[in-house]
Design a protein around this motif. Structure first.
Motif, short mmCIF file in Angstrom:
data_model
loop_
_atom_site.label_atom_id
_atom_site.label_comp_id
_atom_site.label_asym_id
_atom_site.label_seq_id
_atom_site.Cartn_x
_atom_site.Cartn_y
_atom_site.Cartn_z
N UNK A 21 73.43 20.46 -30.90
CA UNK A 21 73.86 19.57 -31.79
C UNK A 21 75.30 19.50 -31.89
N UNK A 22 76.18 20.54 -31.13
CA UNK A 22 77.51 20.65 -31.19
C UNK A 22 77.86 21.29 -32.48
N UNK A 28 72.24 14.93 -31.49
CA UNK A 28 72.81 15.56 -29.86
C UNK A 28 74.17 15.20 -30.01
N UNK A 29 74.87 16.35 -29.50
CA UNK A 29 76.32 16.14 -28.99
C UNK A 29 76.46 16.04 -27.52
N UNK A 30 76.42 14.81 -27.00
CA UNK A 30 76.52 14.80 -25.42
C UNK A 30 77.66 15.29 -24.66
N UNK A 162 69.26 33.77 -23.85
CA UNK A 162 69.28 33.13 -25.22
C UNK A 162 70.88 32.64 -25.41
N UNK A 163 70.89 31.30 -25.21
CA UNK A 163 72.32 30.85 -25.41
C UNK A 163 72.45 30.41 -26.91
N UNK A 164 73.30 31.00 -27.72
CA UNK A 164 73.16 30.83 -29.33
C UNK A 164 74.53 30.14 -29.82
N UNK A 165 74.53 29.89 -31.03
CA UNK A 165 75.99 29.50 -31.71
C UNK A 165 76.44 30.96 -31.98
N UNK A 219 76.81 30.11 -26.59
CA UNK A 219 76.89 29.08 -25.55
C UNK A 219 78.25 28.29 -25.07
N UNK A 220 79.17 28.57 -26.48
CA UNK A 220 80.40 28.26 -26.42
C UNK A 220 81.29 29.12 -25.55
N UNK A 221 81.91 28.95 -24.51
CA UNK A 221 81.90 27.92 -23.76
C UNK A 221 80.63 27.92 -22.72
#
Length: 239
Positions: A21-22, A28-30, A162-165, A219-221
Motif C-alpha cells: 500500500x506504499x 495498492x501503490x503500483x 520478510x520485507x516489512x516497513x 522493503x524500502x528500497x
C-alpha cells in the motif's frame, strides 16, 4: 547476472499488505509494486527460484479489524480474500515486467487462480515462474506469517525473506523509544521464550523445526531484496 552471485537458490518472500500500500499502507501503490517486481525480475533472471506470500493488511486484518464485531472465522476468511486480491495484482505487475508468474490459492476459486498443489507449485518454480501463494494457510486462526513459514517449508526454501516497513527487529518500538537498538541476529527460541512480537509463535516453531533462517528487512528500497539474496546482512537474521 549469474547464479553464482547469489547466496540462495530458492527463496520464499513474504511481503506485508501494508508495504504494497506504499506510504498510506492502504490499497495498492503500483509504483511500489512495480519497483518490487523489478527486483524480483533481477533475481528470477539469475535463476533464483521465488515463491511469494502477501499479507492482506492493506485491505483487511481479520482478527484486528473484525475482533469483537464479527465471528473470527468469517473475519479471517475476509483476510484470506484480501491476500488473493494482492496476489493477483502482484502477478499482473510481474507479467508486465516480463516475469512469468502463477497465482496459487489455498481457497479454491478456479476461475480466478490455480488451486494450490505442491507438485504443480514445484513444477512452476523449476520452470522459472514466480509462484504467488494466496489465501494464507486456507484456515482461520493462522496468520500470513504462518502461511509464509509453511510454504517455505513445503517448497524447501533456503531462506524466508520478510520485507516489512521497518528495517529489522529492535529491542523496543523505535517509533516510541529512542533507546531502541536494532538486533543483527536473533534465535527462534528467544522469540518463543520472551514472546517477542516479531513473527507469531506458530511460524517461529515451524521455521525453527525445519531449520529455515529468516531475514527481516525493510522493503524500502525494493533493491534490498537483491542485496539479501546476494547474501548481504541488511536487517535481522533469525535462526
Amino acid at each position: 547476472m549469474e547464479q553464482k552471485e547469489f547466496a540462495y537458490r530458492r527463496v520464499l518472500l513474504k511481503v506485508s499488505g501494508e508495504a504494497l500500500g506504499g506510504a498510506a499502507g492502504r490499497g495498492l501503490d503500483f509504483d511500489v509494486i512495480r519497483a518490487l517486481c523489478r527486483s524480483i525480475r533481477s533475481c528470477a533472471e539469475a535463476g533464483v527460484q521465488l515463491g511469494v506470500v502477501t499479507g492482506g493488511g492493506n485491505y483487511w486484518r481479520g482478527v484486528k479489524d473484525g475482533g469483537g464485531k464479527m465471528e473470527r472465522s468469517r473475519a479471517d476468511s475476509m483476510g484470506m480474500l484480501a491476500t488473493v486480491m494482492n496476489s493477483l495484482a502482484l502477478a499482473e505487475a510481474l507479467e508486465q515486467e516480463g516475469v512469468p508468474a502463477r497465482v496459487m490459492t489455498t481457497v479454491e476459486m478456479p476461475r480466478v487462480a490455480e488451486s494450490y498443489n505442491h507438485g504443480r507449485a514445484m513444477h512452476h518454480l523449476e520452470k522459472g515462474r514466480v509462484v504467488v501463494f494466496a489465501g494464507g494457510t486456507g484456515n482461520p486462526y493462522f496468520s500470513t506469517d504462518s502461511a509464509a513459514a509453511l510454504k517455505a517449508a513445503e517448497i524447501g526454501a533456503d531462506i524466508l525473506l520478510m520485507a516489512k516497513n521497518i528495517d529489522g527487529v529492535y529491542t523496543a518500538d523505535p517509533k516510541t523509544d529512542p533507546t531502541a537498538v536494532r538486533l543483527d541476529e536473533l534465535r527462534y527460541d528467544r522469540i518463543l521464550a520472551e514472546h517477542l512480537n516479531v513473527i507469531d509463535s506458530t511460524a517461529a516453531c515451524l521455521l525453527r523445526d525445519n531449520a529455515i533462517p529468516t531475514m527481516i528487512f525493510a522493503l524500502d528500497p525494493p533493491e534490498n531484496i537483491l542485496r539479501v539474496v546476494r547474501g548481504e546482512r541488511i536487517g535481522t537474521i533469525v535462526h
